[in-house]
Scaffold this motif. Structure first.
Motif, PDB file in Angstrom:
ATOM      1  N   LEU A  48       0.855  -1.178   0.000  1.00 27.08           N
ATOM      2  CA  LEU A  48       0.000   0.000   0.000  1.00 27.08           C
ATOM      3  C   LEU A  48       0.897   1.235   0.000  1.00 27.08           C
ATOM      4  CD1 LEU A  48      -2.839   1.309   0.224  1.00 27.08           C
ATOM      5  CD2 LEU A  48      -2.520   1.268   2.722  1.00 27.08           C
ATOM      6  N   LYS A  49       0.912   1.951  -1.122  1.00 26.10           N
ATOM      7  CA  LYS A  49       1.775   3.128  -1.242  1.00 26.10           C
ATOM      8  C   LYS A  49       1.041   4.357  -0.683  1.00 26.10           C
ATOM      9  CE  LYS A  49       5.350   5.501  -2.587  1.00 26.10           C
ATOM     10  NZ  LYS A  49       5.689   5.689  -4.007  1.00 26.10           N
ATOM     11  N   LEU A  50       1.627   4.970   0.349  1.00 22.35           N
ATOM     12  CA  LEU A  50       1.047   6.178   0.910  1.00 22.35           C
ATOM     13  C   LEU A  50       1.388   7.374   0.024  1.00 22.35           C
ATOM     14  CD1 LEU A  50       1.790   5.700   4.730  1.00 22.35           C
ATOM     15  CD2 LEU A  50      -0.097   4.809   3.351  1.00 22.35           C
ATOM     16  N   ASP A  51       0.537   8.392   0.041  1.00 15.83           N
ATOM     17  CA  ASP A  51       0.749   9.538  -0.836  1.00 15.83           C
ATOM     18  C   ASP A  51       1.739  10.537  -0.219  1.00 15.83           C
ATOM     19  OD1 ASP A  51      -0.643  10.970   1.110  1.00 15.83           O
ATOM     20  OD2 ASP A  51      -2.535  10.951   0.003  1.00 15.83           O
ATOM     21  N   ASP A  52       1.857  11.695  -0.854  1.00 18.45           N
ATOM     22  CA  ASP A  52       2.832  12.698  -0.407  1.00 18.45           C
ATOM     23  C   ASP A  52       2.561  13.184   1.006  1.00 18.45           C
ATOM     24  OD1 ASP A  52       4.006  12.482  -2.857  1.00 18.45           O
ATOM     25  OD2 ASP A  52       3.106  14.302  -3.697  1.00 18.45           O
ATOM     26  N   GLU A  53       1.318  13.052   1.455  1.00 17.51           N
ATOM     27  CA  GLU A  53       0.963  13.481   2.804  1.00 17.51           C
ATOM     28  C   GLU A  53       0.971  12.325   3.800  1.00 17.51           C
ATOM     29  OE1 GLU A  53      -2.803  15.353   2.363  1.00 17.51           O
ATOM     30  OE2 GLU A  53      -1.974  17.170   1.438  1.00 17.51           O
ATOM     31  N   GLY A  54       1.361  11.140   3.308  1.00 22.30           N
ATOM     32  CA  GLY A  54       1.407   9.969   4.180  1.00 22.30           C
ATOM     33  C   GLY A  54       0.062   9.329   4.435  1.00 22.30           C
ATOM     34  N   HIS A  55      -0.844   9.430   3.462  1.00 26.19           N
ATOM     35  CA  HIS A  55      -2.192   8.872   3.608  1.00 26.19           C
ATOM     36  C   HIS A  55      -2.402   7.711   2.630  1.00 26.19           C
ATOM     37  CE1 HIS A  55      -3.537  13.174   4.949  1.00 26.19           C
ATOM     38  NE2 HIS A  55      -2.828  12.549   5.871  1.00 26.19           N
ATOM     39  N   GLY A  56      -3.144   6.715   3.077  1.00 31.16           N
ATOM     40  CA  GLY A  56      -3.562   5.609   2.216  1.00 31.16           C
ATOM     41  C   GLY A  56      -4.939   5.139   2.643  1.00 31.16           C
ATOM     42  N   GLY A  57      -5.745   4.641   1.710  1.00 32.70           N
ATOM     43  CA  GLY A  57      -7.123   4.296   2.040  1.00 32.70           C
ATOM     44  C   GLY A  57      -7.474   2.846   1.808  1.00 32.70           C
ATOM     45  N   LEU A  58      -8.355   2.320   2.657  1.00 29.63           N
ATOM     46  CA  LEU A  58      -8.947   0.998   2.504  1.00 29.63           C
ATOM     47  C   LEU A  58     -10.457   1.193   2.419  1.00 29.63           C
ATOM     48  CD1 LEU A  58      -7.003  -0.925   5.326  1.00 29.63           C
ATOM     49  CD2 LEU A  58      -6.318  -0.612   2.939  1.00 29.63           C
ATOM     50  N   VAL A  59     -11.090   0.547   1.442  1.00 30.88           N
ATOM     51  CA  VAL A  59     -12.525   0.745   1.212  1.00 30.88           C
ATOM     52  C   VAL A  59     -13.273  -0.563   1.454  1.00 30.88           C
ATOM     53  CG1 VAL A  59     -14.307   1.395  -0.453  1.00 30.88           C
ATOM     54  CG2 VAL A  59     -12.092   2.581  -0.454  1.00 30.88           C
ATOM     55  N   TYR A  60     -14.329  -0.480   2.266  1.00 30.22           N
ATOM     56  CA  TYR A  60     -15.174  -1.625   2.579  1.00 30.22           C
ATOM     57  C   TYR A  60     -16.628  -1.233   2.345  1.00 30.22           C
ATOM     58  CZ  TYR A  60     -10.951  -3.359   4.838  1.00 30.22           C
ATOM     59  OH  TYR A  60      -9.668  -3.776   5.088  1.00 30.22           O
ATOM     60  N   GLY A  61     -17.097  -1.420   1.121  1.00 32.12           N
ATOM     61  CA  GLY A  61     -18.458  -1.024   0.807  1.00 32.12           C
ATOM     62  C   GLY A  61     -18.626   0.476   0.967  1.00 32.12           C
ATOM     63  N   ARG A  62     -19.509   0.876   1.876  1.00 35.41           N
ATOM     64  CA  ARG A  62     -19.760   2.296   2.099  1.00 35.41           C
ATOM     65  C   ARG A  62     -18.880   2.896   3.182  1.00 35.41           C
ATOM     66  NH1 ARG A  62     -26.437   2.254   2.045  1.00 35.41           N
ATOM     67  NH2 ARG A  62     -26.680   1.357  -0.045  1.00 35.41           N
ATOM     68  N   ARG A  63     -18.036   2.094   3.804  1.00 36.21           N
ATOM     69  CA  ARG A  63     -17.140   2.571   4.848  1.00 36.21           C
ATOM     70  C   ARG A  63     -15.716   2.592   4.317  1.00 36.21           C
ATOM     71  NH1 ARG A  63     -19.197   2.276   9.837  1.00 36.21           N
ATOM     72  NH2 ARG A  63     -17.818   4.068  10.153  1.00 36.21           N
ATOM     73  N   ALA A  64     -14.880   3.396   4.966  1.00 37.20           N
ATOM     74  CA  ALA A  64     -13.490   3.495   4.532  1.00 37.20           C
ATOM     75  C   ALA A  64     -12.603   3.815   5.724  1.00 37.20           C
ATOM     76  CB  ALA A  64     -13.327   4.555   3.450  1.00 37.20           C
ATOM     77  N   ILE A  65     -11.337   3.458   5.594  1.00 36.42           N
ATOM     78  CA  ILE A  65     -10.326   3.696   6.611  1.00 36.42           C
ATOM     79  C   ILE A  65      -9.187   4.480   5.961  1.00 36.42           C
ATOM     80  CG2 ILE A  65      -8.640   2.611   8.154  1.00 36.42           C
ATOM     81  CD1 ILE A  65     -10.484   0.188   8.307  1.00 36.42           C
ATOM     82  N   ILE A  66      -8.746   5.535   6.609  1.00 37.18           N
ATOM     83  CA  ILE A  66      -7.585   6.288   6.153  1.00 37.18           C
ATOM     84  C   ILE A  66      -6.422   5.975   7.092  1.00 37.18           C
ATOM     85  CG2 ILE A  66      -6.592   8.555   5.675  1.00 37.18           C
ATOM     86  CD1 ILE A  66      -8.813   7.758   3.760  1.00 37.18           C
ATOM     87  N   LEU A  67      -5.353   5.457   6.507  1.00 37.20           N
ATOM     88  CA  LEU A  67      -4.157   5.118   7.267  1.00 37.20           C
ATOM     89  C   LEU A  67      -3.151   6.257   7.141  1.00 37.20           C
ATOM     90  CD1 LEU A  67      -3.783   1.417   6.079  1.00 37.20           C
ATOM     91  CD2 LEU A  67      -5.053   2.279   8.050  1.00 37.20           C
ATOM     92  N   HIS A  68      -2.478   6.576   8.251  1.00 40.37           N
ATOM     93  CA  HIS A  68      -1.479   7.639   8.268  1.00 40.37           C
ATOM     94  C   HIS A  68      -0.114   7.029   8.585  1.00 40.37           C
ATOM     95  CE1 HIS A  68      -4.380  11.129   8.487  1.00 40.37           C
ATOM     96  NE2 HIS A  68      -5.171  10.099   8.776  1.00 40.37           N
ATOM     97  N   GLY A  69       0.881   7.440   7.829  1.00 41.32           N
ATOM     98  CA  GLY A  69       2.246   6.996   8.056  1.00 41.32           C
ATOM     99  C   GLY A  69       3.214   7.992   7.453  1.00 41.32           C
ATOM    100  N   ALA A  70       4.419   7.549   7.177  1.00 49.72           N
ATOM    101  CA  ALA A  70       5.416   8.430   6.587  1.00 49.72           C
ATOM    102  C   ALA A  70       5.060   8.749   5.142  1.00 49.72           C
ATOM    103  CB  ALA A  70       6.792   7.772   6.655  1.00 49.72           C
ATOM    104  N   PRO A  71       5.288   9.987   4.691  1.00 46.42           N
ATOM    105  CA  PRO A  71       4.988  10.344   3.301  1.00 46.42           C
ATOM    106  C   PRO A  71       5.693   9.415   2.314  1.00 46.42           C
ATOM    107  CG  PRO A  71       5.455  12.312   4.579  1.00 46.42           C
ATOM    108  CD  PRO A  71       5.776  11.142   5.463  1.00 46.42           C
TER     109      PRO A  71
END
Length: 324
Positions: A232-255
């Motif tokens: 899972l490649k995080l973006d320039d702000e260190g964010h990555g997403g997981l999608v489960y139907g209508r719900r979602a999780i935003i993961l935070h880590g190093a950019p």
């Protein structure tokens, strides 16, 4: 869809479609007409008035019954059996079997047409499902007696009419042997699947009650368990997403970090089977998925919310978010 006036056909039945305009290439497009016509054993490119009731035709087809009776009588003679009642029972069984299979495929054909009416192919004159697919499909579809199985087969055929080659023979084989245990496992696991691709294999999902349905899917080669990861490649702000139907999780880590997500990965056949399930509106174990995400190495913070949309670059956006 309104029931045809003056028709005794059940709403949504194949006869309803015949009454409304027939199995004509002009109404359906040649590929769909050919596929449906082949499935039900009718000549597809003729108007409704020219199509006899197929179930009645099976019952009244005395010539076919005579041919079958002669063949069974010959087999009986070869076995030194002259029991006329035995031959009659065999012919009767053949007729019942033909009728049962015809009822099944016509129910699937009607549901397929309903789905195609709601979501038609982009190119009605595009390629038809292949002969190999239709041969394999019909052999299994005619034994689909339950409403759930008929609906699944209809989704497959409708999808194949829209995009030939989208459903493999291997997935059809799995569907043909699906029992209650496998169907229950698929339904249980479906809400856990992220982006239609994998289950986050951490926390409670690799032990106990949550592991059991995954093991069933593994037995049918629908999922791969073990020490597997998905990047899972995080973006320039260190964010990555997981999608489960209508719900979602935003993961935070190093950019720009690449996170190795522990994963139970769906096989190609597994992805096709899961795609037949409706999009989950609820995720019963969402709190456990959140807890599993927090255990992933490199994740510093987790936010959850309602899935909003994806950007052109694949970035996940959520609404009504909260920290966990």
């Amino acid at each position: 869809m309104a029931e045809a006036a003056g028709s005794g056909a059940q709403k949504g039945s194949l006869q309803t479609f015949m009454d409304e305009g027939g199995l004509t290439a002009a109404v359906l497009g040649k590929p769909i007409a050919a596929a449906i016509g082949r499935l039900i054993g009718a000549v597809a490119d003729i108007p409704a008035a020219g199509v006899d009731n197929l179930a009645q035709r099976i019952r009244d087809d005395t010539e076919a019954r005579s041919v079958v009776k002669r063949a069974i009588a010959q087999a009986a003679a070869t076995r030194a059996t002259a029991d006329e009642a035995l031959v009659d029972r065999a012919v009767q069984r053949w007729g019942y079997d033909r009728l049962r299979k015809q009822e099944n495929v016509e129910a699937i054909a009607a549901e397929t047409l309903l789905q195609l009416k709601e979501d038609p192919p982009k190119d009605p004159e595009g390629p038809a499902p292949s002969d190999d697919f239709m041969n394999f499909f019909q052999a299994h579809a005619e034994n689909a007696s339950s409403e759930d199985m008929r609906t699944l087969f209809a989704r497959i055929l409708a999808g194949e009419c829209r995009a030939p080659g989208s459903f493999s023979l291997g997935a059809l084989q799995v569907l043909s042997v699906m029992d209650k245990q496998l169907a229950s496992a698929v339904q249980t696991v479906r809400p856990w699947v992220n982006n239609g691709d994998y289950v986050l294999f951490a926390g409670e999902f690799h032990k106990g009650d949550r592991l059991a349905p995954l093991l069933i899917l593994e037995d049918f080669s629908l999922i791969r368990l073990g020490m597997l990861t998905k990047p899972l490649k995080l973006d320039d702000e260190g964010h990555g997403g997981l999608v489960y139907g209508r719900r979602a999780i935003i993961l935070h880590g190093a950019p720009n970090a690449e996170i190795a997500m522990p994963a139970a990965t769906l096989t190609p056949v597994g992805r096709q089977i899961m795609a037949l399930c409706p999009e989950p509106t609820e995720v019963p174990d969402f709190d456990l998925i959140i807890a599993a995400a927090k255990k992933v190495m490199g994740i510093q913070k987790v936010q959850v919310g309602d899935f909003s949309h994806r950007s052109a670059e694949g970035q996940v956006f959520i609404a009504n978010w909260r920290d966990t």
